[in-house]
Design an enzyme around this catalytic site. Structure first.
Site, PDB file in Angstrom:
ATOM      1  CG  HIS A  31      -4.554   0.334   3.967  1.00  0.00           C
ATOM      2  ND1 HIS A  31      -4.097  -0.649   3.182  1.00  0.00           N
ATOM      3  CD2 HIS A  31      -5.725   0.729   3.108  1.00  0.00           C
ATOM      4  CE1 HIS A  31      -4.556  -0.449   1.933  1.00  0.00           C
ATOM      5  NE2 HIS A  31      -5.405   0.445   1.770  1.00  0.00           N
ATOM      6  CD  GLU A  73      -7.967  -0.138  -1.147  1.00  0.00           C
ATOM      7  OE1 GLU A  73      -7.597  -0.011   0.016  1.00  0.00           O
ATOM      8  OE2 GLU A  73      -9.089  -1.095  -1.343  1.00  0.00           O
ATOM      9  CB  CYS A  84      -0.959   0.011   1.265  1.00  0.00           C
ATOM     10  SG  CYS A  84      -0.131  -0.022   2.855  1.00  0.00           S
TER      11      CYS A  84
END
Length: 235
Positions: free
Chosen positions: A199, A211, A156
């Site tokens: 994240h 993402e 990420c």
């Protein structure tokens, strides 16, 4: 009344048609003056107070002056210009018009001058939108822990780092560290980092994000699923 005028009038009284035209042309062009200054047969100096009608040139002097004047006329360059000649003029204008013009122009005439039209340059694409456009190129790249390139895969934070590196920004490869870059905003715009503990994603606008979201899964474009995230603007 000048000596030049006296000589011209005297010449016309004593010369024939050819001599008369030559003397007048030479007098008008200043040739007769230079002849008087340089020829061996120069006319004698004259008193301006002398009556014009009494001013006379002897035959030898008149013939000499006439010959020189005639030769000057023959050798002179003649320039002719057609009656319908036109001179083009370039004008720098903003826009064009028809049916009317500036003062002095004919009614309904069309201008043949080239027109320079001002065109506004398009607004530059915001950096955040550029980031979204770049990130869309990597949809489908497999999530790899620690990955930060298309060839090695993305995690990420690696996706966010790589996208912004293409725009000249050096960001950390850590979701926790990305919270401290740029500044936090309340309402997101395309390109903002969508941060939640552990994240990060890239906000794509209209409630959508890009993402790298799970190991072995491809980078995706999806609806924002985070609850109460923090939005971080890099620029």
């Amino acid at each position: 009344m000048t000596p030049l005028t006296i000589l011209a009038r005297t010449a016309t009284e004593n010369a024939g048609n050819v001599a008369r035209r030559g003397a007048l042309a030479a007098a008008a062009g200043g040739v007769l003056i230079s002849t008087i200054a340089t020829t061996a047969h120069a006319a004698p100096a004259m008193d301006l107070k002398t009556d014009v009608k009494t001013a006379k040139l002897n035959t030898a002097d008149l013939q000499s002056l006439t010959a020189v004047a005639k030769q000057a006329v023959v050798n002179s360059r003649t320039v002719t210009v057609p009656i319908n000649a036109k001179m083009p003029i370039e004008m720098e204008v903003l826009g064009t018009s028809s049916g009317s013009g500036a003062a002095g122009e004919g009614e309904g005439e069309e201008s043949t001058a080239p027109a320079v039209v001002s065109v506004d340059a398009p607004d530059p694409v915001p950096v955040g939108q550029q980031a979204v456009n770049i990130a869309l190129n990597y949809l489908g790249i497999t999530y790899v822990w620690g990955g930060a390139s298309p060839s090695a895969g993305f995690d990420c934070s690696g996706l966010v780092q790589y996208v912004y590196s293409q725009l000249g920004y050096s960001l950390p490869h850590s979701s926790g560290a990305l919270l401290g870059v740029g500044y936090q905003v309340t309402y997101p715009e395309p390109g903002d980092i969508v941060w939640t503990p552990g994240h990060v994603a890239i906000y794509a606008g209209d409630g959508m994000i890009i993402e790298a979201w799970a190991a072995g899964m491809p980078v995706r474009y999806t609806e924002m699923w985070q609850n109460s995230p923090t939005f971080v603007r890099v620029t």
